[in-house]
Write a protein that holds these residues in place. Sequence first.
Motif, PDB file in Angstrom:
ATOM      1  N   LYS A  87       0.829  -1.188   0.000  1.00  0.00           N
ATOM      2  CA  LYS A  87       0.000   0.000   0.000  1.00  0.00           C
ATOM      3  C   LYS A  87       0.869   1.247   0.000  1.00  0.00           C
ATOM      4  CE  LYS A  87      -3.963  -2.074   2.374  1.00  0.00           C
ATOM      5  NZ  LYS A  87      -4.866  -1.974   3.551  1.00  0.00           N
ATOM      6  N   ARG A  88       0.410   2.244  -0.710  1.00  0.00           N
ATOM      7  CA  ARG A  88       1.159   3.488  -0.796  1.00  0.00           C
ATOM      8  C   ARG A  88       0.821   4.384   0.388  1.00  0.00           C
ATOM      9  NH1 ARG A  88       0.444   8.187  -5.406  1.00  0.00           N
ATOM     10  NH2 ARG A  88       2.158   9.526  -4.724  1.00  0.00           N
ATOM     11  N   HIS A  89       1.848   4.823   1.081  1.00  0.00           N
ATOM     12  CA  HIS A  89       1.676   5.735   2.201  1.00  0.00           C
ATOM     13  C   HIS A  89       2.402   7.035   1.870  1.00  0.00           C
ATOM     14  CE1 HIS A  89      -0.024   2.661   4.875  1.00  0.00           C
ATOM     15  NE2 HIS A  89       0.862   1.840   4.334  1.00  0.00           N
ATOM     16  N   ILE A  90       1.723   8.149   2.002  1.00  0.00           N
ATOM     17  CA  ILE A  90       2.319   9.444   1.698  1.00  0.00           C
ATOM     18  C   ILE A  90       2.245  10.336   2.929  1.00  0.00           C
ATOM     19  CG2 ILE A  90       1.765   9.303  -0.765  1.00  0.00           C
ATOM     20  CD1 ILE A  90      -0.596  11.136  -0.256  1.00  0.00           C
ATOM     21  N   VAL A  91       3.153  11.295   2.981  1.00  0.00           N
ATOM     22  CA  VAL A  91       3.166  12.261   4.076  1.00  0.00           C
ATOM     23  C   VAL A  91       2.061  13.284   3.835  1.00  0.00           C
ATOM     24  CG1 VAL A  91       4.564  13.971   5.293  1.00  0.00           C
ATOM     25  CG2 VAL A  91       5.649  11.934   4.313  1.00  0.00           C
ATOM     26  N   LEU A  92       1.352  13.645   4.889  1.00  0.00           N
ATOM     27  CA  LEU A  92       0.295  14.639   4.762  1.00  0.00           C
ATOM     28  C   LEU A  92       0.851  15.932   4.180  1.00  0.00           C
ATOM     29  CD1 LEU A  92      -1.600  14.116   8.144  1.00  0.00           C
ATOM     30  CD2 LEU A  92      -2.206  13.231   5.889  1.00  0.00           C
ATOM     31  N   PHE A  93       0.059  16.572   3.338  1.00  0.00           N
ATOM     32  CA  PHE A  93       0.530  17.763   2.633  1.00  0.00           C
ATOM     33  C   PHE A  93       0.980  18.849   3.606  1.00  0.00           C
ATOM     34  CE2 PHE A  93      -0.106  21.857   0.540  1.00  0.00           C
ATOM     35  CZ  PHE A  93       0.604  21.671  -0.635  1.00  0.00           C
ATOM     36  N   GLU A  94       0.234  19.038   4.690  1.00  0.00           N
ATOM     37  CA  GLU A  94       0.580  20.103   5.636  1.00  0.00           C
ATOM     38  C   GLU A  94       1.846  19.783   6.425  1.00  0.00           C
ATOM     39  OE1 GLU A  94      -2.806  17.541   7.238  1.00  0.00           O
ATOM     40  OE2 GLU A  94      -2.302  18.641   5.399  1.00  0.00           O
ATOM     41  N   GLU A  95       2.298  18.527   6.399  1.00  0.00           N
ATOM     42  CA  GLU A  95       3.514  18.150   7.107  1.00  0.00           C
ATOM     43  C   GLU A  95       4.739  18.123   6.195  1.00  0.00           C
ATOM     44  OE1 GLU A  95       2.885  14.451   9.044  1.00  0.00           O
ATOM     45  OE2 GLU A  95       1.214  15.172  10.282  1.00  0.00           O
ATOM     46  N   GLN A  96       4.554  18.371   4.909  1.00  0.00           N
ATOM     47  CA  GLN A  96       5.665  18.330   3.968  1.00  0.00           C
ATOM     48  C   GLN A  96       6.468  19.627   4.018  1.00  0.00           C
ATOM     49  OE1 GLN A  96       4.347  17.345   0.027  1.00  0.00           O
ATOM     50  NE2 GLN A  96       3.190  15.553   0.693  1.00  0.00           N
ATOM     51  N   THR A  97       7.763  19.504   3.714  1.00  0.00           N
ATOM     52  CA  THR A  97       8.626  20.683   3.646  1.00  0.00           C
ATOM     53  C   THR A  97       8.472  21.362   2.291  1.00  0.00           C
ATOM     54  OG1 THR A  97      10.490  19.355   2.852  1.00  0.00           O
ATOM     55  CG2 THR A  97      10.269  19.615   5.230  1.00  0.00           C
ATOM     56  N   ASP A  98       9.086  22.538   2.147  1.00  0.00           N
ATOM     57  CA  ASP A  98       8.892  23.338   0.938  1.00  0.00           C
ATOM     58  C   ASP A  98       9.462  22.681  -0.309  1.00  0.00           C
ATOM     59  OD1 ASP A  98       7.629  25.248   2.440  1.00  0.00           O
ATOM     60  OD2 ASP A  98       9.453  26.431   2.779  1.00  0.00           O
ATOM     61  N   PHE A  99      10.432  21.793  -0.154  1.00  0.00           N
ATOM     62  CA  PHE A  99      11.096  21.230  -1.323  1.00  0.00           C
ATOM     63  C   PHE A  99      10.669  19.800  -1.620  1.00  0.00           C
ATOM     64  CE2 PHE A  99      13.898  24.626   0.096  1.00  0.00           C
ATOM     65  CZ  PHE A  99      14.103  25.312  -1.087  1.00  0.00           C
ATOM     66  N   GLU A 100       9.632  19.306  -0.965  1.00  0.00           N
ATOM     67  CA  GLU A 100       9.099  17.993  -1.324  1.00  0.00           C
ATOM     68  C   GLU A 100       8.232  18.134  -2.571  1.00  0.00           C
ATOM     69  OE1 GLU A 100       7.952  15.184   1.646  1.00  0.00           O
ATOM     70  OE2 GLU A 100       8.558  16.548   3.253  1.00  0.00           O
ATOM     71  N   SER A 101       8.241  17.109  -3.398  1.00  0.00           N
ATOM     72  CA  SER A 101       7.687  17.205  -4.753  1.00  0.00           C
ATOM     73  C   SER A 101       6.232  17.654  -4.774  1.00  0.00           C
ATOM     74  CB  SER A 101       7.826  15.852  -5.459  1.00  0.00           C
ATOM     75  OG  SER A 101       9.177  15.508  -5.606  1.00  0.00           O
ATOM     76  N   GLU A 102       5.396  17.047  -3.914  1.00  0.00           N
ATOM     77  CA  GLU A 102       3.973  17.373  -3.955  1.00  0.00           C
ATOM     78  C   GLU A 102       3.723  18.846  -3.652  1.00  0.00           C
ATOM     79  OE1 GLU A 102      -0.292  15.745  -2.142  1.00  0.00           O
ATOM     80  OE2 GLU A 102       1.615  15.000  -1.359  1.00  0.00           O
ATOM     81  N   ARG A 103       4.461  19.399  -2.674  1.00  0.00           N
ATOM     82  CA  ARG A 103       4.292  20.805  -2.334  1.00  0.00           C
ATOM     83  C   ARG A 103       4.977  21.706  -3.360  1.00  0.00           C
ATOM     84  NH1 ARG A 103       3.123  23.957   2.142  1.00  0.00           N
ATOM     85  NH2 ARG A 103       2.711  22.115   3.394  1.00  0.00           N
ATOM     86  N   LEU A 104       6.170  21.303  -3.820  1.00  0.00           N
ATOM     87  CA  LEU A 104       6.932  22.136  -4.746  1.00  0.00           C
ATOM     88  C   LEU A 104       6.211  22.300  -6.083  1.00  0.00           C
ATOM     89  CD1 LEU A 104       9.710  23.592  -4.965  1.00  0.00           C
ATOM     90  CD2 LEU A 104      10.571  21.514  -6.040  1.00  0.00           C
TER      91      LEU A 104
END
Length: 314
Positions: A87-104
């Motif tokens: 199963k795919r587990h991803i970090v919550l968007f609000e917990e991601q840093t500025d340079f992680e792909s989903e947020r960047l």
Amino acid sequence: MTMELGGKVTIECERSNHRAELEFKLKPFFGGSTSINQISGKIKSGEEVLASLDGHWDGEVYLNDLKNGNTEIFWNPTSEVRRQRLKRHIVLFEEQTDFESERLWQHVTSAINKGDQHKATQEKFVLEEEQRNASRERKENGTEWKPLLFRHDAATNEWHYKYEDLRPWDPLNDIAQFEKDGILQTMERYLGSDPERSAKDCRHRKTSDQPSNHSQNTESSCSTPESVQELSDDDGFESPCTRCGKEMSHLKEIHMTVLSLQKAQQDIHRNLTALNKKSFYRKASSENLLLDSRCWFLICVFLTCQLFINYVFK
């Protein structure tokens, strides 16, 4: 908008001297849907080619035995195989840093989801231009870019993950493996060791400390933005155990639950053993009572016969 990754991968077995050479092909300039996700390769023993591989890595891959000319399916991602994927587990968007792909790339992704190709292209250009400017500034200032999770091997011109753990899994000591802030960590049991050591539940191993038989050269059919995250190996990272947080607490709770279940199972087994022993003793005692009754009956019969004989021959 799609991105393809292509290149060659070599997998070697030192014990058997077998080697697999695989090539993930990029879509050619002229070609249809059948030209996407193609893969080809060879299986060798020394310099002798034993078999060849060809097909699509997201479909059927065929193995051709060069000795007898037989062809068979080597890989086929059926629905059953797909259900067995992790199963795919991803970090919550609000917990991601500025340079992680989903947020960047959030603005580019949003434009693509809305079907606005022009907006997506603009956002992509703005993002890449910022990264190019940052790269030029680093060169002008003489600032070295230090990746956070990868190291560059100048000899092979390859990038390697710093915290890869290649040691064999120890079922007696290892409880679970998980990822925290991009770092692979292993929760350990440390049976029969110093109790103070049990507090160290995380282990980090750098790829540079591990021998690897895998080599990989990749190329991309589209531009890949350069990361501008200038963080050293020590910046922003605390000791592994202090970074575990909720994940470690959750894993410890699971571990304690498993231990309590094992203890309950042992208690049940002990109680069943005691009941079996009691049942055996009761059965043995009843048999002894029955044996005593038979003995008394035989004694009575014997005495009666003796009295009768004495009376007859008196």
